[in-house]
Write a protein that holds these residues in place. Sequence first.
Motif, PDB file in Angstrom:
ATOM      1  N   ALA A 148       3.543   1.061   9.383  1.00 45.66           N
ATOM      2  CA  ALA A 148       2.185   0.789   8.901  1.00 45.66           C
ATOM      3  C   ALA A 148       1.847   1.683   7.720  1.00 45.66           C
ATOM      4  N   HIS A 149       2.184   2.957   7.832  1.00 46.03           N
ATOM      5  CA  HIS A 149       1.918   3.896   6.730  1.00 46.03           C
ATOM      6  C   HIS A 149       2.787   3.563   5.512  1.00 46.03           C
ATOM      7  N   SER A 150       4.039   3.189   5.746  1.00 45.18           N
ATOM      8  CA  SER A 150       4.931   2.849   4.638  1.00 45.18           C
ATOM      9  C   SER A 150       4.443   1.605   3.890  1.00 45.18           C
ATOM     10  N   LEU A 151       4.000   0.592   4.635  1.00 44.26           N
ATOM     11  CA  LEU A 151       3.449  -0.601   4.002  1.00 44.26           C
ATOM     12  C   LEU A 151       2.205  -0.265   3.194  1.00 44.26           C
ATOM     13  N   ASP A 152       1.375   0.589   3.752  1.00 49.54           N
ATOM     14  CA  ASP A 152       0.146   0.980   3.066  1.00 49.54           C
ATOM     15  C   ASP A 152       0.447   1.681   1.739  1.00 49.54           C
ATOM     16  N   LYS A 153       1.440   2.566   1.749  1.00 51.61           N
ATOM     17  CA  LYS A 153       1.825   3.260   0.517  1.00 51.61           C
ATOM     18  C   LYS A 153       2.339   2.290  -0.535  1.00 51.61           C
ATOM     19  N   ALA A 154       2.990   1.224  -0.065  1.00 49.29           N
ATOM     20  CA  ALA A 154       3.564   0.237  -0.985  1.00 49.29           C
ATOM     21  C   ALA A 154       2.544  -0.802  -1.438  1.00 49.29           C
ATOM     22  N   GLY A 155       1.291  -0.650  -1.011  1.00 51.44           N
ATOM     23  CA  GLY A 155       0.253  -1.605  -1.399  1.00 51.44           C
ATOM     24  C   GLY A 155       0.207  -2.836  -0.535  1.00 51.44           C
ATOM     25  N   SER A 156       0.921  -2.822   0.586  1.00 54.76           N
ATOM     26  CA  SER A 156       0.934  -3.944   1.506  1.00 54.76           C
ATOM     27  C   SER A 156       0.071  -3.613   2.724  1.00 54.76           C
ATOM     28  N   ARG A 157       0.143  -4.461   3.744  1.00 51.59           N
ATOM     29  CA  ARG A 157      -0.703  -4.245   4.917  1.00 51.59           C
ATOM     30  C   ARG A 157      -0.017  -4.781   6.165  1.00 51.59           C
ATOM     31  N   LEU A 158       0.009  -3.962   7.207  1.00 48.18           N
ATOM     32  CA  LEU A 158       0.471  -4.412   8.515  1.00 48.18           C
ATOM     33  C   LEU A 158      -0.709  -5.036   9.243  1.00 48.18           C
ATOM     34  N   VAL A 159      -0.491  -6.240   9.792  1.00 50.03           N
ATOM     35  CA  VAL A 159      -1.545  -6.923  10.542  1.00 50.03           C
ATOM     36  C   VAL A 159      -1.034  -7.186  11.956  1.00 50.03           C
ATOM     37  N   LEU A 160      -1.762  -6.700  12.939  1.00 51.38           N
ATOM     38  CA  LEU A 160      -1.429  -6.927  14.342  1.00 51.38           C
ATOM     39  C   LEU A 160      -2.288  -8.079  14.831  1.00 51.38           C
TER      40      LEU A 160
END
Length: 360
Positions: A148-160
């Motif tokens: 989740a943190h890695s996606l956030d850094k890359a400008g993406s978003r984890l959605v549960l």
Amino acid sequence: MTMRSDGDRRYTVKDVAARAGVSPATVSRVLGGTYPVAASTRTRVMRAVRELDYVANAQARALKGATSKTIAFVVNDVTGPFFAHVAQGVEKQATEEGRLCLVCTTHDDTARELAVIDLMREQSADAVILVGGGIETDEYRDRMVHLAHSLDKAGSRLVLCGRPSLGDDVPATVVEYDNEGGAYSMTSHLLSQGHRKIAYLGAHTSLTTTTARINGFTRAHTDMGLEVDSELIIEGRFLHSFGLTATRRLLAERPDVTAIFAATDMVAAGVLQALRQSDVRCPEDISVVGYDDVPFASDLYPALTTVHIPTDELGRTAVRLAIHRDEYAHNQHVVLGTHIVVRDSVAPPTIRRVRTPDGT
């Protein structure tokens, strides 16, 4: 090929190679996936990639807001009716938002699920939507938090989608439904009809979906001053075949059961087939209920009483909140309502005539 770390430094292929104790060419082969590499070597390289939070082609992602205009929909089995209808909601909303929707299946393989998320991060997906229950282990949770943190850094978003939050400090969008409340309402409905021996078919160890439904099932009994018979909570997968075999066994071993709560409508379809094959009437002899309210539930015989999940809204909301997360910054955890749909598969219990082994 580099990626920004927590500071200003960019890690390179050489950094990953040094950490893994291999050559830069080997790292490229592992990441490219087009050249055979020993499993132990691949493991070392991927461990180094995770530890350095390295992602290929990061220069494109380093441009703030640069994405591939893609929504990744990650699901265990796309042929399951519940997943298929959530996917439909995701696809509709993604199209309206001008995004391409990619469907990725994991086939109950958590390692594959994590690898898909990593790949979507590399591809700069706008959002990665995980649909269905999550595994309740510390190792799995820690890995999901990291991603989740890695996606956030890359400008993406984890959605549960359809699973609970990982914590308030985790940068993820959560769109779930009142899973426990739905099971509570359905169990209360059966109890109000006079059923006291209710079997629950489809308990799945360490799965958030099961945990919530069993909690609702148990709480409904407790609120009526009743104890749950633990032997009637039967473990199994959410499959038609499980409903079929488990019901056959239940009929042979527990003639006192008057109602069956199937964990999903697919399981319930197997239950109903087993009852017909055994000349056991539903609902006169045994009542049956399901969970999901997929379209075929009303076409079963008898029409199935079940818990309705707003699948289309679940998928649409997941995309909308993820794409417009700045606009919905204070509304990144949504719980949609569930309700029971009463049809023809439930009736008050009666004394069921049980056949003896000689058929009398």
